[in-house]
Write a protein that holds these residues in place. Sequence first.
Motif, PDB file in Angstrom:
ATOM      1  N   THR A 112     -24.297  -4.248  35.388  1.00  0.00           N
ATOM      2  CA  THR A 112     -23.781  -5.474  34.529  1.00  0.00           C
ATOM      3  C   THR A 112     -22.726  -5.685  33.929  1.00  0.00           C
ATOM      4  OG1 THR A 112     -26.245  -5.212  34.286  1.00  0.00           O
ATOM      5  CG2 THR A 112     -25.148  -6.418  32.639  1.00  0.00           C
ATOM      6  N   PHE A 113     -22.115  -4.297  33.591  1.00  0.00           N
ATOM      7  CA  PHE A 113     -20.783  -4.242  32.973  1.00  0.00           C
ATOM      8  C   PHE A 113     -19.768  -5.039  33.712  1.00  0.00           C
ATOM      9  CE2 PHE A 113     -16.758  -2.007  32.887  1.00  0.00           C
ATOM     10  CZ  PHE A 113     -16.237  -2.293  31.678  1.00  0.00           C
ATOM     11  N   ARG A 114     -19.540  -4.646  35.234  1.00  0.00           N
ATOM     12  CA  ARG A 114     -18.589  -5.327  36.199  1.00  0.00           C
ATOM     13  C   ARG A 114     -19.139  -6.898  36.252  1.00  0.00           C
ATOM     14  NH1 ARG A 114     -19.235  -6.820  41.458  1.00  0.00           N
ATOM     15  NH2 ARG A 114     -16.871  -7.157  42.581  1.00  0.00           N
ATOM     16  N   ILE A 115     -20.164  -7.333  36.129  1.00  0.00           N
ATOM     17  CA  ILE A 115     -20.535  -8.657  36.460  1.00  0.00           C
ATOM     18  C   ILE A 115     -20.074  -9.422  34.990  1.00  0.00           C
ATOM     19  CG2 ILE A 115     -22.503 -10.089  36.537  1.00  0.00           C
ATOM     20  CD1 ILE A 115     -24.137  -8.463  38.170  1.00  0.00           C
ATOM     21  N   TRP A 116     -20.348  -8.734  33.899  1.00  0.00           N
ATOM     22  CA  TRP A 116     -19.946  -9.304  32.568  1.00  0.00           C
ATOM     23  C   TRP A 116     -18.319  -9.452  32.700  1.00  0.00           C
ATOM     24  CZ3 TRP A 116     -16.695  -8.071  28.824  1.00  0.00           C
ATOM     25  CH2 TRP A 116     -16.722  -8.786  27.768  1.00  0.00           C
ATOM     26  N   ALA A 117     -17.552  -8.531  33.079  1.00  0.00           N
ATOM     27  CA  ALA A 117     -16.193  -8.246  32.877  1.00  0.00           C
ATOM     28  C   ALA A 117     -15.502  -9.614  33.864  1.00  0.00           C
ATOM     29  CB  ALA A 117     -15.843  -7.076  33.159  1.00  0.00           C
ATOM     30  N   LEU A 118     -16.166  -9.887  34.873  1.00  0.00           N
ATOM     31  CA  LEU A 118     -15.604 -10.713  35.825  1.00  0.00           C
ATOM     32  C   LEU A 118     -15.929 -11.839  35.298  1.00  0.00           C
ATOM     33  CD1 LEU A 118     -16.448  -9.209  39.417  1.00  0.00           C
ATOM     34  CD2 LEU A 118     -14.245  -9.089  38.060  1.00  0.00           C
ATOM     35  N   ALA A 119     -16.795 -12.388  34.547  1.00  0.00           N
ATOM     36  CA  ALA A 119     -17.469 -13.563  34.082  1.00  0.00           C
ATOM     37  C   ALA A 119     -16.657 -13.924  32.906  1.00  0.00           C
ATOM     38  CB  ALA A 119     -18.854 -13.616  33.988  1.00  0.00           C
ATOM     39  N   ASN A 120     -16.157 -12.704  31.983  1.00  0.00           N
ATOM     40  CA  ASN A 120     -15.583 -13.046  30.760  1.00  0.00           C
ATOM     41  C   ASN A 120     -14.153 -12.346  30.874  1.00  0.00           C
ATOM     42  OD1 ASN A 120     -17.780 -14.072  28.918  1.00  0.00           O
ATOM     43  ND2 ASN A 120     -18.779 -12.559  30.281  1.00  0.00           N
ATOM     44  N   PRO A 121     -13.031 -12.586  31.900  1.00  0.00           N
ATOM     45  CA  PRO A 121     -12.092 -11.790  31.756  1.00  0.00           C
ATOM     46  C   PRO A 121     -11.184 -12.095  30.673  1.00  0.00           C
ATOM     47  CG  PRO A 121     -11.711 -14.048  33.185  1.00  0.00           C
ATOM     48  CD  PRO A 121     -13.339 -13.572  32.738  1.00  0.00           C
ATOM     49  N   GLY A 123     -12.052 -12.030  27.429  1.00  0.00           N
ATOM     50  CA  GLY A 123     -12.839 -11.144  26.295  1.00  0.00           C
ATOM     51  C   GLY A 123     -12.517  -9.647  26.831  1.00  0.00           C
ATOM     52  N   PHE A 124     -12.652  -9.306  28.386  1.00  0.00           N
ATOM     53  CA  PHE A 124     -12.295  -8.002  28.618  1.00  0.00           C
ATOM     54  C   PHE A 124     -10.852  -7.666  28.278  1.00  0.00           C
ATOM     55  CE2 PHE A 124     -10.897  -4.948  31.871  1.00  0.00           C
ATOM     56  CZ  PHE A 124     -12.160  -4.081  31.779  1.00  0.00           C
ATOM     57  N   ARG A 125      -9.858  -8.609  28.553  1.00  0.00           N
ATOM     58  CA  ARG A 125      -8.613  -8.326  28.315  1.00  0.00           C
ATOM     59  C   ARG A 125      -8.302  -7.959  26.792  1.00  0.00           C
ATOM     60  NH1 ARG A 125      -6.023 -12.967  32.449  1.00  0.00           N
ATOM     61  NH2 ARG A 125      -6.367 -11.697  34.320  1.00  0.00           N
ATOM     62  N   GLY A 211     -11.903   2.089  35.117  1.00  0.00           N
ATOM     63  CA  GLY A 211     -10.691   2.020  36.025  1.00  0.00           C
ATOM     64  C   GLY A 211     -11.189   0.745  37.043  1.00  0.00           C
ATOM     65  N   LEU A 212     -11.891   0.799  37.911  1.00  0.00           N
ATOM     66  CA  LEU A 212     -11.993  -0.173  38.987  1.00  0.00           C
ATOM     67  C   LEU A 212     -12.309  -1.470  38.517  1.00  0.00           C
ATOM     68  CD1 LEU A 212     -14.481   1.621  41.578  1.00  0.00           C
ATOM     69  CD2 LEU A 212     -12.070   1.046  41.967  1.00  0.00           C
ATOM     70  N   VAL A 213     -13.015  -1.775  37.451  1.00  0.00           N
ATOM     71  CA  VAL A 213     -13.312  -3.041  37.011  1.00  0.00           C
ATOM     72  C   VAL A 213     -12.162  -3.480  36.228  1.00  0.00           C
ATOM     73  CG1 VAL A 213     -14.450  -4.310  34.893  1.00  0.00           C
ATOM     74  CG2 VAL A 213     -15.647  -2.783  36.320  1.00  0.00           C
ATOM     75  N   ALA A 214     -11.038  -2.888  35.816  1.00  0.00           N
ATOM     76  CA  ALA A 214     -10.164  -3.249  34.923  1.00  0.00           C
ATOM     77  C   ALA A 214      -9.133  -3.616  36.267  1.00  0.00           C
ATOM     78  CB  ALA A 214      -9.166  -2.202  34.286  1.00  0.00           C
TER      79      ALA A 214
END
Length: 249
Positions: A112-121, A123-125, A211-214
């Motif tokens: 879910t962390f990965r899915i959220w990050a890819l959907a909200n780049p 915000g992640f940044r 690391g991988l998600v970033a």
Amino acid sequence: MARRTETGTGAGAGVAGRGRRERLRAETTAEIKDTALRLMASGGPDAITLRAIAREMGMTANAIYGYFATRDDLVTTLVDDVYSALADAVEAAWANAPAADPAGRILAWARTFRIWALANPEGFRLVYGDPVPGYRAPEGGPAPDAARRVCTGLAGLAAAAWPFAEPLYRDSAFTWSDFDPGLLDKVRPAFPELPPAGVALALRLWGHLHGLVALEVYGHLGRQTTSPDKLFEEELTRLVTTLGVPRSA
């Protein structure tokens, strides 16, 4: 005979007027935040300024100050929104996975962390990328509390793994003094059985996932592999296996 014009009067009209004003204010506030994130995505953290946002929206600089008194107030609100949305997503994934399946809970949180990050780049940044230049977070403000919700979730991953992983960390030199007191104020009441080495394990897990998600959010993995999802899934599987957490059939 003069034509009668219907106009709102009385308490009902006043309530309706306030309702419209509140709705318009909420819509404008949301547009300001969306514009700030878009500007950051295209121009980096330096691009978040109230004047730039006002120009983008066709507002005067004075008008936008009616919504956010300073740039730092806006950034604090954005950070809190982002962390709160992320925490809501991963907490729901954790709660929906069976408590009797610790590996399943860890995998659900991480996916879910990965899915959220890819959907909200954007915000992640904002929260995990380069800091906004000159930004000073309020002391004890809402943003740190929202961020610690995510950290507490990571401690939950470590707590789920700890009964199986504990033998791997018996020689750990970590003590409570090695961690932020604000983090411990959240983690220790939630997971009283977790020792300092377990909190350190939570941060190690964070390193694996982040690391991988970033790399994926910033577009680096896309240059190297056509299957970043497979890479992430295999990393999770190996991680759970290394910790000795049994996987449910």
